[in-house]
Design a protein around this motif. Structure first.
Motif, mmCIF file in Angstrom:
data_model
loop_
_atom_site.group_PDB
_atom_site.id
_atom_site.type_symbol
_atom_site.label_atom_id
_atom_site.label_comp_id
_atom_site.label_asym_id
_atom_site.label_seq_id
_atom_site.Cartn_x
_atom_site.Cartn_y
_atom_site.Cartn_z
ATOM 1 N N GLU A 54 0.673 -1.133 0.026
ATOM 2 C CA GLU A 54 0.058 0.144 0.069
ATOM 3 C C GLU A 54 1.002 1.329 0.089
ATOM 4 O O GLU A 54 0.708 2.133 -0.780
ATOM 5 C CB GLU A 54 -0.848 0.226 1.064
ATOM 6 C CG GLU A 54 -2.090 -0.980 1.266
ATOM 7 C CD GLU A 54 -3.047 -0.918 0.309
ATOM 8 O OE1 GLU A 54 -3.073 0.587 -0.541
ATOM 9 O OE2 GLU A 54 -3.981 -1.537 0.120
ATOM 10 N N ASP A 55 1.936 1.174 0.683
ATOM 11 C CA ASP A 55 2.952 2.421 0.607
ATOM 12 C C ASP A 55 3.403 2.631 -0.542
ATOM 13 O O ASP A 55 3.639 3.733 -0.972
ATOM 14 C CB ASP A 55 3.987 2.216 1.824
ATOM 15 C CG ASP A 55 3.458 2.172 3.367
ATOM 16 O OD1 ASP A 55 2.421 2.821 3.528
ATOM 17 O OD2 ASP A 55 4.130 1.880 4.162
ATOM 18 N N VAL A 56 3.942 1.368 -1.285
ATOM 19 C CA VAL A 56 4.558 1.481 -2.596
ATOM 20 C C VAL A 56 3.374 2.238 -3.671
ATOM 21 O O VAL A 56 3.905 3.078 -4.413
ATOM 22 C CB VAL A 56 4.784 0.163 -3.203
ATOM 23 C CG1 VAL A 56 4.963 0.248 -4.769
ATOM 24 C CG2 VAL A 56 6.226 -0.176 -2.408
ATOM 25 N N LEU A 57 2.093 1.816 -3.250
ATOM 26 C CA LEU A 57 1.301 2.222 -4.285
ATOM 27 C C LEU A 57 0.988 3.747 -4.166
ATOM 28 O O LEU A 57 0.661 4.671 -5.188
ATOM 29 C CB LEU A 57 0.057 1.541 -4.247
ATOM 30 C CG LEU A 57 -0.444 0.656 -5.201
ATOM 31 C CD1 LEU A 57 0.600 -0.450 -5.198
ATOM 32 C CD2 LEU A 57 -1.971 0.067 -5.202
ATOM 33 N N GLN A 58 0.941 4.151 -2.880
ATOM 34 C CA GLN A 58 1.054 5.739 -2.782
ATOM 35 C C GLN A 58 2.294 6.550 -3.258
ATOM 36 O O GLN A 58 1.896 7.557 -3.944
ATOM 37 C CB GLN A 58 0.878 5.659 -0.972
ATOM 38 C CG GLN A 58 0.947 7.549 -0.756
ATOM 39 C CD GLN A 58 -0.794 8.060 -1.083
ATOM 40 O OE1 GLN A 58 -1.477 7.198 -1.285
ATOM 41 N NE2 GLN A 58 -0.436 9.239 -1.248
ATOM 42 N N GLU A 59 3.284 5.803 -3.202
ATOM 43 C CA GLU A 59 4.509 6.677 -3.729
ATOM 44 C C GLU A 59 4.455 6.486 -5.299
ATOM 45 O O GLU A 59 4.824 7.481 -6.196
ATOM 46 C CB GLU A 59 5.717 5.895 -3.444
ATOM 47 C CG GLU A 59 5.987 5.907 -1.780
ATOM 48 C CD GLU A 59 7.130 4.837 -1.428
ATOM 49 O OE1 GLU A 59 7.307 4.159 -2.337
ATOM 50 O OE2 GLU A 59 7.417 4.659 -0.251
ATOM 51 N N THR A 60 3.783 5.347 -5.818
ATOM 52 C CA THR A 60 3.589 5.173 -7.307
ATOM 53 C C THR A 60 2.673 6.134 -7.858
ATOM 54 O O THR A 60 2.694 6.868 -8.800
ATOM 55 C CB THR A 60 3.101 3.966 -7.503
ATOM 56 O OG1 THR A 60 3.919 2.798 -7.142
ATOM 57 C CG2 THR A 60 2.803 3.762 -9.263
ATOM 58 N N TRP A 61 1.646 6.685 -6.990
ATOM 59 C CA TRP A 61 0.499 7.471 -7.274
ATOM 60 C C TRP A 61 1.016 8.914 -7.478
ATOM 61 O O TRP A 61 0.994 9.742 -8.418
ATOM 62 C CB TRP A 61 -0.462 7.550 -6.391
ATOM 63 C CG TRP A 61 -1.448 8.708 -6.495
ATOM 64 C CD1 TRP A 61 -1.656 9.880 -5.461
ATOM 65 C CD2 TRP A 61 -2.247 9.103 -7.524
ATOM 66 N NE1 TRP A 61 -2.136 10.855 -5.825
ATOM 67 C CE2 TRP A 61 -2.770 10.616 -7.071
ATOM 68 C CE3 TRP A 61 -2.393 8.809 -8.960
ATOM 69 C CZ2 TRP A 61 -3.802 11.128 -8.016
ATOM 70 C CZ3 TRP A 61 -3.371 9.452 -9.572
ATOM 71 C CH2 TRP A 61 -3.894 10.606 -9.162
ATOM 72 N N LEU A 62 2.093 9.346 -6.665
ATOM 73 C CA LEU A 62 2.753 10.553 -6.415
ATOM 74 C C LEU A 62 3.582 10.725 -7.721
ATOM 75 O O LEU A 62 3.484 11.780 -8.386
ATOM 76 C CB LEU A 62 3.489 10.847 -5.074
ATOM 77 C CG LEU A 62 2.458 10.763 -3.645
ATOM 78 C CD1 LEU A 62 3.617 10.555 -2.630
ATOM 79 C CD2 LEU A 62 1.750 12.022 -3.872
ATOM 80 N N ARG A 63 4.205 9.596 -8.237
ATOM 81 C CA ARG A 63 5.102 9.947 -9.160
ATOM 82 C C ARG A 63 4.303 9.974 -10.439
ATOM 83 O O ARG A 63 4.656 10.562 -11.559
ATOM 84 C CB ARG A 63 6.320 8.644 -9.102
ATOM 85 C CG ARG A 63 7.336 8.977 -8.260
ATOM 86 C CD ARG A 63 8.087 7.965 -7.995
ATOM 87 N NE ARG A 63 9.107 8.158 -7.074
ATOM 88 C CZ ARG A 63 8.918 8.773 -5.732
ATOM 89 N NH1 ARG A 63 7.708 8.759 -5.115
ATOM 90 N NH2 ARG A 63 9.946 8.832 -4.758
#
Length: 298
Positions: free
Chosen positions: A35-44
Motif C-alpha cells: 500500500e505504501d508503494v502504491l501511494q509512492e507510485t501515485w505521487l510519481r
C-alpha cells in the motif's frame, strides 16, 4: 482520490490499481508495504508528463517495480532482526481466485516464502517475467539492467525457484479436502487424525513476530508437528474452532481460540497430504483478513 474520479490520471491509476498492488505484494510479501508503494507510485504518476507515456500500464508497472525494489532492500534488513520465523502477510481473497490455478500458485504462501530467498533484483525479475509475463525490455527498464543481463537473472532465478517450489500442484478441491481433515483434527485434538493427513516430511512454520507465542524455528516431521499442536492446545486448555476461508488464493483457516481470532493457517498440499503449514499469529499481519483483497496478474 475519489474526489477526482473524472481526472484522466486518476482514472488510469485506478484502472490498474489491483495489478499494481499484486506486483508490489508479490515483491514484498506485505500488504502494508505494498500500500505504501502504491501511494509512492501515485505521487510519481501524478507528476509525470503523461503525454510522453505510450503505454500507461507498462509505465505504472515500471514505477511500482522501482518503488518496490527500494522498499524491498530496506525491509530485507528489517526482517533480519525479526523475532522468530517470518511469514508473508496473509490476504483474504475471493473464492474464484482459487480456481485461477496460475494466480493461486503465484500467491501461495509456499511460493512467497521461496521468493524470500532471492535477491531483490532476482525477485523483481522473476515476478515480472514469470507471474506477469512482462517482456525483457520492459523489465530491463524497470530494474536498470540491460536486456541481456535480465535474461541471465531470469534464468538464474527460475532455476533457484524451480528447485524449491512445491511439486505436484493439486486441485482446489483436493486442497480443501486435506484442509478439512486437518481442521477436524485440530478442533478435536485427534492425534491420529493429524497423522493421517500430514505428509511424513511436513514442515510447520509459525509467525508470532515476538508479539504472540510461536515456535522459534520450523517444526519438521508428521509426528513432531502433530504432537506439538495437540500438546500446545492441551496444555493451554482452550477451545479451538476454525472457519474455512481462502487465503492468498488457496484454501486456509481462520483459527479462533475461545471465540477470539488467534491467527490464519495456510497450507501446501502435494498429492493428498499436507506438506507445509504456515500459521500467522502476529496481529500486525492480520489486518487484511476481514475483507477480500482484489488481485490480478493482468
Amino acid at each position: 482520490m475519489s474526489e477526482h474520479a473524472a481526472d484522466p490520471a486518476t482514472e488510469a491509476f485506478l484502472a490498474h490499481r489491483s495489478l499494481l498492488f499484486t506486483v508490489a505484494y508479490e515483491m514484498l510479501g506485505s500488504a502494508a508495504d505494498a500500500e505504501d508503494v502504491l501511494q509512492e507510485t501515485w505521487l510519481r504518476w501524478a507528476e509525470a508528463d503523461r503525454e510522453q507515456v505510450r503505454d500507461q500500464r507498462a509505465y505504472l508497472v515500471r514505477i511500482t517495480t522501482r518503488q518496490s525494489l527500494n522498499r524491498l532492500r530496506t525491509v530485507k534488513r528489517r526482517r533480519e532482526a525479526y523475532v522468530g520465523p517470518w511469514l508473508p502477510e496473509p490476504l483474504l481473497t475471493a473464492p474464484d481466485v482459487a480456481e485461477d490455478v496460475e494466480l493461486a500458485e503465484n500467491l501461495s504462501m509456499a511460493l512467497m516464502l521461496v521468493l524470500e530467498t532471492l535477491s531483490p533484483t532476482e525477485r523483481a525479475v522473476f515476478v515480472l517475467r514469470e507471474a506477469f509475463g512482462v517482456g525483457y525490455d520492459e523489465i530491463a527498464a524497470a530494474v536498470d539492467k540491460s536486456p541481456a543481463a535480465v535474461h541471465q537473472i531470469a534464468h538464474r532465478a527460475r532455476k533457484h525457484v524451480d528447485a524449491r517450489r512445491p511439486r505436484n500442484v493439486v486441485s482446489p478441491s483436493a486442497a480443501r479436502a486435506a484442509l478439512d481433515s486437518f481442521r477436524r483434527a485440530l478442533e478435536t485434538g485427534d492425534l491420529q487424525g493429524f497423522l493421517d493427513v500430514l505428509a511424513p516430511d511436513v514442515v510447520l512454520v509459525s509467525d508470532g513476530g515476538g508479539i504472540k507465542r510461536a515456535a522459534p524455528r520450523p517444526t519438521v516431521g508428521a509426528d513432531k508437528v502433530a504432537r506439538f499442536i495437540v500438546g500446545g492446545v492441551g496444555r493451554a486448555g482452550v477451545t479451538v474452532t476454525c472457519d474455512p476461508t481462502v487465503v492468498n488464493g488457496n484454501p486456509g483457516l481462520l483459527v479462533r481460540v475461545n471465540g477470539e481470532l488467534d491467527g490464519v493457517i495456510a497450507i501446501r498440499v502435494e498429492d493428498t497430504r499436507i506438506t507445509g503449514l504456515y500459521y500467522v499469529r502476529n496481529p500486525e499481519k492480520l489486518t487484511h483478513i476481514t475483507s477480500e483483497t482484489p488481485l490480478t496478474l493482468r
